[in-house]
Design a protein around this motif. Structure first.
Motif, PDB file in Angstrom:
ATOM      1  N   GLU A  81      46.796 -28.668  -3.682  1.00 49.71           N
ATOM      2  CA  GLU A  81      46.306 -28.110  -4.940  1.00 49.71           C
ATOM      3  C   GLU A  81      46.432 -29.150  -6.072  1.00 49.71           C
ATOM      4  OE1 GLU A  81      48.804 -24.861  -6.111  1.00 49.71           O
ATOM      5  OE2 GLU A  81      48.088 -24.921  -8.181  1.00 49.71           O
ATOM      6  N   VAL A  82      47.553 -29.879  -6.079  1.00 46.45           N
ATOM      7  CA  VAL A  82      47.750 -30.920  -7.103  1.00 46.45           C
ATOM      8  C   VAL A  82      46.688 -32.008  -6.930  1.00 46.45           C
ATOM      9  CG1 VAL A  82      49.327 -32.670  -8.000  1.00 46.45           C
ATOM     10  CG2 VAL A  82      50.220 -30.440  -7.282  1.00 46.45           C
ATOM     11  N   ASP A  83      46.467 -32.442  -5.684  1.00 49.00           N
ATOM     12  CA  ASP A  83      45.475 -33.501  -5.426  1.00 49.00           C
ATOM     13  C   ASP A  83      44.078 -33.060  -5.854  1.00 49.00           C
ATOM     14  OD1 ASP A  83      47.559 -34.926  -4.338  1.00 49.00           O
ATOM     15  OD2 ASP A  83      47.014 -34.511  -2.249  1.00 49.00           O
ATOM     16  N   GLU A  84      43.726 -31.809  -5.542  1.00 51.14           N
ATOM     17  CA  GLU A  84      42.390 -31.315  -5.895  1.00 51.14           C
ATOM     18  C   GLU A  84      42.236 -31.178  -7.411  1.00 51.14           C
ATOM     19  OE1 GLU A  84      41.497 -28.824  -1.751  1.00 51.14           O
ATOM     20  OE2 GLU A  84      41.925 -27.712  -3.592  1.00 51.14           O
ATOM     21  N   CYS A  85      43.325 -30.827  -8.081  1.00 46.73           N
ATOM     22  CA  CYS A  85      43.285 -30.703  -9.544  1.00 46.73           C
ATOM     23  C   CYS A  85      43.056 -32.075 -10.182  1.00 46.73           C
ATOM     24  CB  CYS A  85      44.587 -30.085 -10.038  1.00 46.73           C
ATOM     25  SG  CYS A  85      44.563 -29.611 -11.779  1.00 46.73           S
ATOM     26  N   ILE A  86      43.740 -33.090  -9.642  1.00 43.98           N
ATOM     27  CA  ILE A  86      43.559 -34.458 -10.158  1.00 43.98           C
ATOM     28  C   ILE A  86      42.118 -34.919  -9.910  1.00 43.98           C
ATOM     29  CG2 ILE A  86      44.250 -36.867  -9.820  1.00 43.98           C
ATOM     30  CD1 ILE A  86      47.108 -35.776  -9.223  1.00 43.98           C
ATOM     31  N   ALA A  87      41.592 -34.595  -8.723  1.00 44.69           N
ATOM     32  CA  ALA A  87      40.207 -34.984  -8.415  1.00 44.69           C
ATOM     33  C   ALA A  87      39.222 -34.295  -9.364  1.00 44.69           C
ATOM     34  CB  ALA A  87      39.884 -34.618  -6.963  1.00 44.69           C
ATOM     35  N   TRP A  88      39.564 -33.066  -9.777  1.00 43.39           N
ATOM     36  CA  TRP A  88      38.674 -32.297 -10.663  1.00 43.39           C
ATOM     37  C   TRP A  88      38.730 -32.812 -12.102  1.00 43.39           C
ATOM     38  CZ3 TRP A  88      41.074 -28.296 -13.996  1.00 43.39           C
ATOM     39  CH2 TRP A  88      40.135 -27.680 -14.849  1.00 43.39           C
ATOM     40  N   CYS A  89      39.937 -33.023 -12.634  1.00 44.77           N
ATOM     41  CA  CYS A  89      40.053 -33.281 -14.083  1.00 44.77           C
ATOM     42  C   CYS A  89      40.894 -34.504 -14.438  1.00 44.77           C
ATOM     43  CB  CYS A  89      40.626 -32.054 -14.777  1.00 44.77           C
ATOM     44  SG  CYS A  89      42.367 -31.770 -14.389  1.00 44.77           S
ATOM     45  N   GLY A  90      41.467 -35.153 -13.419  1.00 39.71           N
ATOM     46  CA  GLY A  90      42.289 -36.319 -13.717  1.00 39.71           C
ATOM     47  C   GLY A  90      43.716 -35.983 -14.094  1.00 39.71           C
ATOM     48  N   HIS A  91      44.054 -34.704 -14.092  1.00 40.68           N
ATOM     49  CA  HIS A  91      45.415 -34.296 -14.466  1.00 40.68           C
ATOM     50  C   HIS A  91      46.002 -33.358 -13.415  1.00 40.68           C
ATOM     51  CE1 HIS A  91      44.943 -36.058 -18.452  1.00 40.68           C
ATOM     52  NE2 HIS A  91      43.722 -35.541 -18.449  1.00 40.68           N
ATOM     53  N   ARG A  92      47.317 -33.271 -13.420  1.00 39.26           N
ATOM     54  CA  ARG A  92      48.030 -32.363 -12.524  1.00 39.26           C
ATOM     55  C   ARG A  92      48.008 -30.948 -13.119  1.00 39.26           C
ATOM     56  NH1 ARG A  92      51.530 -35.360  -9.346  1.00 39.26           N
ATOM     57  NH2 ARG A  92      52.986 -33.628  -9.284  1.00 39.26           N
ATOM     58  N   PRO A  93      48.188 -29.885 -12.302  1.00 42.23           N
ATOM     59  CA  PRO A  93      48.027 -28.508 -12.833  1.00 42.23           C
ATOM     60  C   PRO A  93      48.966 -28.176 -13.995  1.00 42.23           C
ATOM     61  CG  PRO A  93      48.031 -28.477 -10.433  1.00 42.23           C
ATOM     62  CD  PRO A  93      48.351 -29.887 -10.832  1.00 42.23           C
ATOM     63  N   VAL A  94      50.251 -28.476 -13.859  1.00 40.38           N
ATOM     64  CA  VAL A  94      51.189 -28.125 -14.937  1.00 40.38           C
ATOM     65  C   VAL A  94      50.882 -28.964 -16.183  1.00 40.38           C
ATOM     66  CG1 VAL A  94      53.622 -28.105 -15.632  1.00 40.38           C
ATOM     67  CG2 VAL A  94      52.955 -27.315 -13.332  1.00 40.38           C
ATOM     68  N   GLU A  95      50.580 -30.234 -15.950  1.00 38.73           N
ATOM     69  CA  GLU A  95      50.212 -31.137 -17.051  1.00 38.73           C
ATOM     70  C   GLU A  95      48.980 -30.599 -17.790  1.00 38.73           C
ATOM     71  OE1 GLU A  95      48.600 -34.781 -15.443  1.00 38.73           O
ATOM     72  OE2 GLU A  95      49.282 -35.964 -17.148  1.00 38.73           O
ATOM     73  N   TRP A  96      47.958 -30.192 -17.032  1.00 39.01           N
ATOM     74  CA  TRP A  96      46.735 -29.677 -17.641  1.00 39.01           C
ATOM     75  C   TRP A  96      47.035 -28.419 -18.455  1.00 39.01           C
ATOM     76  CZ3 TRP A  96      43.699 -25.512 -18.396  1.00 39.01           C
ATOM     77  CH2 TRP A  96      42.407 -25.726 -18.865  1.00 39.01           C
ATOM     78  N   LEU A  97      47.806 -27.522 -17.884  1.00 39.26           N
ATOM     79  CA  LEU A  97      48.114 -26.267 -18.588  1.00 39.26           C
ATOM     80  C   LEU A  97      48.880 -26.539 -19.887  1.00 39.26           C
ATOM     81  CD1 LEU A  97      49.016 -23.972 -15.568  1.00 39.26           C
ATOM     82  CD2 LEU A  97      47.203 -23.523 -17.247  1.00 39.26           C
ATOM     83  N   LEU A  98      49.855 -27.434 -19.823  1.00 39.39           N
ATOM     84  CA  LEU A  98      50.650 -27.719 -21.028  1.00 39.39           C
ATOM     85  C   LEU A  98      49.783 -28.358 -22.115  1.00 39.39           C
ATOM     86  CD1 LEU A  98      53.910 -28.981 -19.277  1.00 39.39           C
ATOM     87  CD2 LEU A  98      53.718 -26.935 -20.715  1.00 39.39           C
TER      88      LEU A  98
END
Ligand code: ZN
Length: 452
Positions: free
Chosen positions: A238-255
């Motif tokens: 999930e973390v890898d796919e999030c980085i591929a989508w937006c360049g950021h990790r899920p918790v990082e993106w949410l914050l």
């Protein structure tokens, strides 16, 4: 009005002896320490507050233990999820009610007196909405009512198969809503729990996999000041796919992109960098840890030592409900840290501090915050959610205060809880919920049909 008296009890200020608790209409109206028992007081040796399971998917209790045979490919969260979808697709509203009722009975027997139900099984088996959009929600509310557990209902918004708004797949058809459809469901869900004592409602955007940024912005206000829960960073894929989508990790993106504050609870947050761990700890949000499920699914180990050292808040949830117990979740949390760091008493917080006590206090406060309980524990105004431990249990023999918590959590197994009051009603006595057998019968009938 009823009055209970305990030889010792864990108050917000710490342990106290000779504690009298007055309960009026399910609410604690008076707590007095150092008070001799009155002639009509119901007397017990030792009491602790009821705990919240801040994260539950009730229907998954029905498939507990059914995914423990290895498949032909490496078994992961993702292969487990396929079995979960197949199970979810066959359940009727009656099945949900039977499974949730037994689950909540078991939660009460094991010390949980409130549940945060992260509910995403909304529609009929073919994916079409029920005539009453809150049909399934109503069944969850009914299970809470029958068992006596307090319900924080968290209807989940689920719209996509993966990051970037991709189309959902067929196995997800019972979960999927448009934003407008979900807003209607929220109205119906609020109505479904209005008469339920102690119930409240929040909102649960499922995850960044299932919700686009625009949808997240539209869904969060529907909490109307109540809790907002979201799954984040449970899996490395999930973390890898999030980085591929937006360049950021899920918790990082949410914050960075969501209005994270004390109303929010990030479920799991297992895979974080040191910077994310510190930032989440400083955000006032709660990390919703589900250690038994995270171990069962092979998710990974939450950076609890670093998060706690940074002042982070956490609570515990039973999530997949594969095994139910306050002591089990807290023990698994600590044992994961011991295995990772090759030390003992990792989460006690300091020399001379009981690990059981530190874990219990933290999870009690975090669970209450995550489910929007501003007053919790043994104090005036709180719901009368009370757990007594059996001080005659071999693992509690000769112990007092924190040593009882340690004995219960690390050495007692399932038999240490004696009584449980939920909203002032004594629902568990001698370790048994008064509806245990009835709930087991209905559960058994439903599950035998589902696994046939
Ligand atoms: Zn979950």
């Amino acid at each position: 009005m009823s009055t209970l008296h305990f030889g010792s009890a864990l108050l917000p200020s710490g342990w106290a002896d000779d504690v009298q608790i007055v309960v009026t209409d399910g609410i604690i109206t008076r707590v007095a320490a150092g008070t001799a028992p009155g002639p009509h007081d119901e007397r017990h040796a030792l009491a602790i507050p009821g705990m919240a399971s801040l994260h539950s998917h009730a229907f998954q209790r029905g498939m507990a233990g059914l995914t423990e045979t290895r498949g032909t490919v490496a078994d992961t969260f993702w292969t487990w999820r396929e079995t979960m979808y197949r199970f979810a697709l066959n359940m009727t509203p009656e099945d949900i009610e039977a499974v949730a009722t037994l689950l909540y009975v078991e939660m009460l027997e094991q010390g949980f007196t409130r549940v945060g139900e992260f509910h995403y099984l909304h529609h009929d088996r073919d994916g079409s909405p029920y005539a009453n959009p809150a049909e399934m929600t109503t069944r969850i509310a009914r299970a809470a009512e029958i068992s006596g557990i307090a319900l924080t209902l968290l209807p989940s918004f689920y719209a996509h198969g993966s990051f970037g708004g991709t189309a959902p797949h067929d196995g997800q058809r019972r979960f999927i809503c448009s934003v407008d459809q979900f807003a209607e469901l929220m109205v119906a869900a609020r109505a479904a729990v209005r008469a339920l004592p102690g119930a409240n409602v929040g909102v649960a955007p499922h995850s960044l996999r299932a919700v686009t940024p625009d949808e997240l912005a539209a869904i969060v206000p529907l909490a109307d000041g109540g809790p907002v829960h979201i799954h984040a960073a449970e899996q490395t894929r999930e973390v890898d796919e999030c980085i591929a989508w937006c360049g950021h990790r899920p918790v990082e993106w949410l914050l960075d992109h969501a209005p994270i504050d004390r109303h929010w609870c990030l479920i799991h947050a297992t895979h974080m960098t040191a910077a994310e761990t510190t930032a989440l700890a400083k955000s006032d949000a709660v990390a919703g840890l589900c250690p038994v499920t995270e171990a069962s699914l092979g998710d990974g180990i939450f950076p609890a030592r670093e998060f706690a050292a940074a002042g982070g808040r956490f609570g515990i949830g039973t999530d997949s409900n594969v095994l139910i117990g306050v002591a089990d979740e807290l023990r698994q949390l600590e044992y994961g840290q011991r295995l990772k760091h090759r030390e003992r008493n990792v989460l006690s917080g300091g020399p001379g501090v009981s690990t059981g006590r530190a874990l219990f206090d933290a999870a009690l406060a975090g669970g209450a915050q995550a489910l929007a309980q501003t007053v919790a524990g043994f104090q005036s105004g709180a719901r009368a959610d009370i757990v007594t431990l059996d001080t005659a249990h071999p693992s509690l023999a000769g112990r007092s205060r924190d040593a009882v918590l340690d004995g219960w959590m690390f050495a007692a197994g399932a038999g240490a809880i004696a009584g449980v009051w939920a909203g002032g009603n004594k629902v568990v006595e001698g370790g048994r919920h008064r509806l245990r057998q009835r709930a087991r019968d209905a559960f058994g009938a439903a599950v035998r049909r589902l696994v046939a």
